[in-house]
Design an enzyme around this catalytic site. Structure first.
Site, PDB file in Angstrom:
ATOM      1  N   PRO A   2       0.816  -1.091  -0.037  1.00 37.98           N
ATOM      2  CA  PRO A   2       0.136  -0.129  -0.022  1.00 37.98           C
ATOM      3  C   PRO A   2       0.829   1.303  -0.186  1.00 37.98           C
ATOM      4  O   PRO A   2       1.897   1.551   0.860  1.00 37.98           O
ATOM      5  CB  PRO A   2      -0.747  -0.237   1.339  1.00 37.98           C
ATOM      6  N   GLU A   3       0.623   2.214  -1.106  1.00 38.61           N
ATOM      7  CA  GLU A   3       1.323   3.329  -0.839  1.00 38.61           C
ATOM      8  C   GLU A   3       0.392   4.384  -0.333  1.00 38.61           C
ATOM      9  O   GLU A   3      -0.874   4.350   0.002  1.00 38.61           O
ATOM     10  CB  GLU A   3       1.666   3.700  -2.593  1.00 38.61           C
ATOM     11  N   HIS A  91      -4.923 -14.697   8.944  1.00 40.30           N
ATOM     12  CA  HIS A  91      -4.209 -13.448   8.974  1.00 40.30           C
ATOM     13  C   HIS A  91      -5.363 -12.339   9.456  1.00 40.30           C
ATOM     14  O   HIS A  91      -4.874 -11.186   9.441  1.00 40.30           O
ATOM     15  CB  HIS A  91      -3.808 -13.036   7.685  1.00 40.30           C
TER      16      HIS A  91
END
Ligand SMILES: [Zn+2]
Length: 284
Positions: A2-3, A91
């Site tokens: 993720p940016e 997760h």
């Protein structure tokens, strides 16, 4: 990974569900993230009202009157909002349940994400203190970029991806912005002219804004807070397109490794005179 646009999209996605809401319960199934989740976090967060959701660099800040939850999505983290309880999947490390019955769930297969709590000013937290200028602020201008690159002999792309220099720009958006502004990615940062710094900053801002508008990229491990993929991937001009023709000039896109990351570029649109000269001089 993720940016900035993905984190901003996540912040905007979760905000209407949790802002002003009281935390009823916190369930932590896995504490071993990049930094261990504080042992007493469940207790601390119970009864806390989230007053604000903000993004700073690639961090999400969930603010309350008693402190701030600092969340980082790491390499593969996602946040989802559930309007009713659903059994956790693999997760799904953390659930924050609100009094309005909404659940904020953090999933992170690679566990490079983090979830920390601070009662101090969050911007003075060691993780946030070292972050560089925000690319979508006025402070990040062509002149600013030019001024911080004068002494820098590293490549312009490595500099853009250094979060101490500029916050939140990773491989995808650095690659795209360098192509949009016609700069060879491996050009030494100090050789980028003031004019090109202006072009580059404009490209970075335009691309980030468009990506935020479209909800980030459709990387396979990223979904927005409602679980729907972002719509920016089909806007990418060079990232992931090595060997394919450039949309601008039809030249075959090439790739190289910069700062351990694959970098796609157009040998024609991103041809650089100062770089070529320096290579010729070296050969002579
Ligand atoms: Zn081209």
């Amino acid at each position: 990974m993720p940016e900035l646009p993905e984190v901003e999209t996540t912040a905007r996605g979760i905000l209407p569900h949790i802002e002003g809401q009281v935390i009823a319960r916190v369930i932590i199934r896995q504490r071993k993230l990049r930094f261990p989740i504080p042992l007493d976090l469940e207790k601390i967060l119970q009864g806390v009202t989230i007053t604000k959701v903000k993004r700073v660099a690639k961090y999400l800040l969930l603010e309350s009157s008693s402190g701030t939850l600092i969340l980082h999505l790491g390499m593969s983290g996602t946040l989802r909002i559930f309007t009713q309880y659903q059994p956790p999947k693999k997760h799904d490390h953390v659930d924050i349940e609100f009094a309005n019955h909404k659940i904020l769930r953090f999933n992170d297969p690679r566990r490079f994400g983090s979830l920390l709590w601070t009662m101090d000013e969050p911007l003075s937290h060691p993780l946030l203190k070292s972050c560089g200028v925000e690319p979508l602020t006025k402070q990040f201008s062509g002149h600013y970029l030019w001024s911080i690159t004068r002494e820098k002999k590293i490549s312009i792309k490595a500099l853009l991806m250094n979060h101490k220099m500029v916050s939140g720009i990773g491989n995808i958006y650095a690659t795209e912005a360098l192509h949009a502004s016609g700069i060879f990615p491996d050009l030494s940062a100090h050789l980028v002219t003031l004019e090109k710094c202006h072009d580059l900053v404009k490209s970075i801002k335009d691309i980030l804004k468009l990506a935020i508008k479209r909800g980030g990229t459709t990387l396979k491990d990223f979904t927005d807070s409602t679980g729907k993929p972002g719509y920016f991937a089909n806007q990418l001009k060079v990232y992931g397109r090595a060997g394919l023709p450039c949309f601008t000039c039809r030249t075959t896109l090439d790739s190289m490794i910069i700062a351990q990351r694959s970098t796609v570029y157009c040998p024609c649109c991103q041809f650089d005179v100062p770089l070529l000269q320096s290579r010729i001089f070296r050969q002579v």
